[in-house]
Design a protein around this motif. Structure first.
Motif, PDB file in Angstrom:
ATOM      1  N   GLU A 265      -3.729  -9.625   5.244  1.00 30.32           N
ATOM      2  CA  GLU A 265      -2.606 -10.568   5.201  1.00 30.32           C
ATOM      3  C   GLU A 265      -1.278  -9.864   4.923  1.00 30.32           C
ATOM      4  N   LYS A 266      -1.288  -8.905   3.991  1.00 26.64           N
ATOM      5  CA  LYS A 266      -0.044  -8.267   3.556  1.00 26.64           C
ATOM      6  C   LYS A 266       0.347  -7.064   4.429  1.00 26.64           C
ATOM      7  N   PHE A 267      -0.661  -6.363   4.991  1.00 23.10           N
ATOM      8  CA  PHE A 267      -0.363  -5.115   5.696  1.00 23.10           C
ATOM      9  C   PHE A 267      -1.104  -5.010   7.026  1.00 23.10           C
ATOM     10  N   GLY A 268      -1.295  -6.143   7.688  1.00 18.43           N
ATOM     11  CA  GLY A 268      -2.042  -6.150   8.945  1.00 18.43           C
ATOM     12  C   GLY A 268      -1.455  -5.216   9.999  1.00 18.43           C
ATOM     13  N   GLU A 269      -0.136  -5.248  10.165  1.00 14.88           N
ATOM     14  CA  GLU A 269       0.482  -4.389  11.171  1.00 14.88           C
ATOM     15  C   GLU A 269       0.390  -2.920  10.790  1.00 14.88           C
ATOM     16  N   ALA A 270       0.498  -2.631   9.501  1.00 15.90           N
ATOM     17  CA  ALA A 270       0.392  -1.246   9.046  1.00 15.90           C
ATOM     18  C   ALA A 270      -1.015  -0.709   9.287  1.00 15.90           C
ATOM     19  N   LYS A 302     -15.250  -6.553   9.946  1.00 17.16           N
ATOM     20  CA  LYS A 302     -14.386  -7.592  10.489  1.00 17.16           C
ATOM     21  C   LYS A 302     -12.948  -7.080  10.608  1.00 17.16           C
ATOM     22  N   HIS A 303     -12.644  -6.032   9.849  1.00 15.74           N
ATOM     23  CA  HIS A 303     -11.276  -5.514   9.783  1.00 15.74           C
ATOM     24  C   HIS A 303     -11.137  -4.122  10.395  1.00 15.74           C
ATOM     25  N   PHE A 304     -12.130  -3.247  10.135  1.00 17.39           N
ATOM     26  CA  PHE A 304     -12.083  -1.863  10.625  1.00 17.39           C
ATOM     27  C   PHE A 304     -13.435  -1.220  10.343  1.00 17.39           C
TER      28      PHE A 304
END
Length: 334
Positions: A265-270, A302-304
């Protein structure tokens, strides 16, 4: 070389880093429990500590007194009360304030606007007049130095040609907060860093408190719940032994999944641009414990990929204290 004492006072434990008289790096750790005692019948110097007019019991012995006497250590104001007590105790333990040129402390970025207030409180309560005696650094953000100097092992300075990420996220999870920092090209930016209160391992303790009350009508403090989590669910109450290990596993895996969602949520693009996530602090131990659990692996993926998470090989909870020590040491050498 300046004589420095670095203290990372967390809501779970106090971590200390310093160089001894032989120049050897030392680490110490204490549970950060603090109990305030009114008018003790006798003062045992090995257990009880006095600051001003108040008496305190620190560390593990504090868990043996009635829970109503424990400081909550659940917010900044609690930390502000505990910090002078712990610093005074540690200075006495390590030979007195005259033994050190500076004491270096840290504060979560969740409370970055409180740094001046905390420093003023320390000078006032400890009656120290040297305006440069205390240095306050940002928790989490500081960990970059430990990683850039030592890689994943702060016990041994790594070789310069060891692989080290240059673009990564630091996820420093403590008892109360998670501090997240984006490091780009080996440079950490305070503008790309956040500290989020009430997202730390305290969440598991709250689950334990609720479960014990609903299941056994048993009341425990946050500190007692923390100890139950640390002991993998085993504890004794009024002579009866309990083991809620399976519930601890359940609560912990849910919590770790929520941390990953917070990171997204806070650093998805990073996350899209970095090489990995360096997990420091006590949070590192919890992730490492469950990293081979199939359910946990599915949650991470689910994320990486699972190996996108990087962990210090040892002493992840000392990354801040070591960094505090080295940052001020390097500044004093310039």
């Amino acid at each position: 070389m300046s004589r420095l004492l670095a203290i990372d006072l967390g809501y779970s434990s106090v971590k200390v880093a310093y160089y001894n008289e032989s120049g050897v790096l030392q680490f110490d750790k204490y549970i950060s429990a603090v109990a305030r005692i009114d008018n003790p019948m006798e003062a045992d110097d090995d257990v009880m500590f006095r600051l001003g007019a108040d008496y305190y019991i620190l560390g593990t012995p504090a868990l043996k007194v009635p829970r109503s006497l424990l400081l909550g250590l659940e917010n900044y104001e609690d930390l502000k009360v505990a910090y002078p007590v712990w610093i005074s105790y540690l200075l006495k333990k390590y030979g007195g304030k005259e033994q050190f040129d500076k004491v270096v402390i840290g504060l979560s970025m969740a409370f970055s606007d409180k740094a001046d207030d905390l420093l003023s409180s320390l000078y006032e309560n400890l009656m120290i007049t040297d305006p440069g005696y205390f240095v306050c650094l940002p928790q989490g953000l500081s960990c970059k130095l430990a990683y850039s100097e030592c890689g994943l092992d702060i016990r041994e300075i790594s070789k310069h040609n060891d692989f080290r990420m240059r673009n990564y996220l630091i996820l420093d999870g403590g008892f109360l907060t998670c501090d997240i920092c984006n490091v780009a090209n080996s440079t950490a930016s305070a503008g790309a860093a956040v500290g989020i209160p009430n997202t730390g391992i305290i969440c598991i303790s709250y689950d334990v408190i609720d479960y014990l009350f609903k299941t056994y009508e048993m009341k425990v403090s946050v500190k007692e719940a923390q100890t139950i989590v640390d002991n993998q669910g085993k504890f004794t109450r009024r002579g009866k032994e309990y083991n809620i290990g399976p519930k601890i596993d359940e609560f912990t895996k849910i919590y770790l999944g929520n941390v990953l969602k917070l990171l997204e949520e806070k650093f998805g693009e990073a996350i899209d641009a970095v090489e990995g996530v360096l997990v420091c602090g006590g949070l590192s131990y919890f992730f490492k414990k469950y990293i081979d659990d199939p359910d946990m692996q599915k949650e991470i993926e689910k994320h990486f990929p699972v190996d996108f998470l990087k962990f210090p090989s040892v002493d992840s909870e000392y990354f801040n204290a070591y960094s505090y020590l080295r940052i001020v040491q390097k500044l004093s050498e310039q």
